[in-house]
Write a protein that holds these residues in place. Structure first.
Motif, PDB file in Angstrom:
ATOM      1  N   MET A   1       0.884  -1.346  -0.083  1.00 58.99           N
ATOM      2  CA  MET A   1       0.016  -0.103  -0.139  1.00 58.99           C
ATOM      3  C   MET A   1       0.655   1.246   0.125  1.00 58.99           C
ATOM      4  O   MET A   1       1.915   1.503   0.616  1.00 58.99           O
ATOM      5  CB  MET A   1      -0.883   0.115   1.181  1.00 58.99           C
ATOM      6  N   LYS A   2       0.555   2.173  -0.818  1.00 62.73           N
ATOM      7  CA  LYS A   2       1.362   3.485  -0.951  1.00 62.73           C
ATOM      8  C   LYS A   2       0.590   4.345   0.144  1.00 62.73           C
ATOM      9  O   LYS A   2      -0.540   4.490   0.268  1.00 62.73           O
ATOM     10  CB  LYS A   2       1.181   4.105  -2.166  1.00 62.73           C
ATOM     11  N   ILE A   3       1.382   5.186   0.938  1.00 56.28           N
ATOM     12  CA  ILE A   3       0.945   6.106   1.796  1.00 56.28           C
ATOM     13  C   ILE A   3       1.877   7.628   1.405  1.00 56.28           C
ATOM     14  O   ILE A   3       3.164   7.437   1.502  1.00 56.28           O
ATOM     15  CB  ILE A   3       1.489   5.693   3.194  1.00 56.28           C
ATOM     16  N   THR A   4       1.248   8.478   1.589  1.00 58.07           N
ATOM     17  CA  THR A   4       1.864   9.808   1.422  1.00 58.07           C
ATOM     18  C   THR A   4       2.292  10.257   2.994  1.00 58.07           C
ATOM     19  O   THR A   4       1.519  10.319   4.016  1.00 58.07           O
ATOM     20  CB  THR A   4       1.116  10.786   0.865  1.00 58.07           C
ATOM     21  N   VAL A   5       3.562  10.445   3.054  1.00 60.64           N
ATOM     22  CA  VAL A   5       4.076  11.244   4.142  1.00 60.64           C
ATOM     23  C   VAL A   5       4.712  12.570   3.937  1.00 60.64           C
ATOM     24  O   VAL A   5       5.208  13.016   3.181  1.00 60.64           O
ATOM     25  CB  VAL A   5       5.278  10.566   4.837  1.00 60.64           C
ATOM     26  N   GLY A   6       3.887  13.724   4.579  1.00 56.17           N
ATOM     27  CA  GLY A   6       4.047  14.989   4.210  1.00 56.17           C
ATOM     28  C   GLY A   6       4.817  15.733   5.318  1.00 56.17           C
ATOM     29  O   GLY A   6       4.309  15.677   6.446  1.00 56.17           O
ATOM     30  N   ILE A   7       5.884  16.364   5.046  1.00 55.49           N
ATOM     31  CA  ILE A   7       6.856  17.086   6.238  1.00 55.49           C
ATOM     32  C   ILE A   7       6.911  18.247   5.915  1.00 55.49           C
ATOM     33  O   ILE A   7       7.575  18.891   5.034  1.00 55.49           O
ATOM     34  CB  ILE A   7       8.075  16.186   6.054  1.00 55.49           C
ATOM     35  N   PRO A   8       6.179  19.220   6.871  1.00 51.98           N
ATOM     36  CA  PRO A   8       6.181  20.653   6.793  1.00 51.98           C
ATOM     37  C   PRO A   8       7.684  21.065   7.380  1.00 51.98           C
ATOM     38  O   PRO A   8       8.072  20.440   8.463  1.00 51.98           O
ATOM     39  CB  PRO A   8       4.969  21.281   7.455  1.00 51.98           C
ATOM     40  N   CYS A   9       8.590  21.876   6.768  1.00 45.21           N
ATOM     41  CA  CYS A   9       9.882  22.008   7.230  1.00 45.21           C
ATOM     42  C   CYS A   9      10.105  23.778   7.410  1.00 45.21           C
ATOM     43  O   CYS A   9       9.738  24.250   6.315  1.00 45.21           O
ATOM     44  CB  CYS A   9      10.791  21.334   6.599  1.00 45.21           C
TER      45      CYS A   9
END
Length: 211
Positions: A1-9
């Motif tokens: 399964m593909k999962i988006t991991v979003g990192i604000p920096c």
């Protein structure tokens, strides 16, 4: 399964490499990592570029963490979305454990778990688990502030879009405000008991500490 991991920096060069590595190192899923740099003046963008095609870098100017999270939300193409602040990190089985404990989120729009709170002091660091359980209904958990810090959730991407995403002019308590709108919109919250996100408390100036 593909999962988006979003990192604000924003100016998180000290921690960003470990954060990205923890996202890429998730077991039993295919992480699609998006870093949104919010106008950093340190080496953060260069660190994100070190990972080449494994990380998508978006440079969005300095408009705040919630604007950066909404850029992730707009770019995400996967069913599930994990937000991860740039000075935090994930244990390798964080996402796969949440999915396993909730039948792959079959009845969920939001999968929420406790987080490890890793407090740093001059003498070292120590961990404690946040308050979170399935003993009370989710509205009571919201009132008690028992819903987790940003990293503790998986969001069904389309459900979060229906709820309106993150409120960009919200100066503090950003998760708490979003949780309320998600509840009002009827999103289904399902509890997974195993903590796997680490919320690093290292500076009195972090947003939650100032709040």
């Amino acid at each position: 399964m593909k999962i988006t991991v979003g990192i604000p920096c924003y100016n998180a060069a000290r921690w960003l490499r470990q954060c990205i590595e923890s996202a890429l190192g998730q077991r039993e899923v295919e992480p699609q990592v998006i870093v949104v740099d919010d106008g950093s003046t340190d080496e953060s963008p260069a660190i994100a570029r070190e990972f080449g095609s494994r990380v998508t870098l978006i440079e969005g100017g300095h408009r705040g963490a919630n604007h950066a999270r909404n850029l992730v939300l707009g770019a995400a193409t996967d069913e599930w979305l994990q937000f991860l602040d740039a000075d935090d990190y994930l244990e390798p089985a964080k996402i796969s454990t949440q999915l396993r404990e909730t039948r792959n989120g079959a009845d969920a729009d939001v999968i929420h778990s406790p987080v490890w709170m890793e407090t740093w002091t001059p003498s070292g660091s120590h961990r404690t688990a946040s308050d979170s359980s399935a003993d009370a209904d989710v509205f009571t958990q919201w009132i008690r502030w028992h819903l987790p810090q940003t990293g503790g959730c998986l969001w069904r991407t389309e459900a979060l879009r229906r709820a309106g995403g993150w409120k960009e002019d919200q100066p503090c308590c950003q998760e708490h405000e979003l949780y309320l709108r998600a509840l009002q919109a009827g999103l289904r919250f399902v509890f997974a008991p195993t903590p796997g996100a680490i919320y690093r408390i290292w500076n009195e100036e972090t947003l939650d500490r100032k709040s």
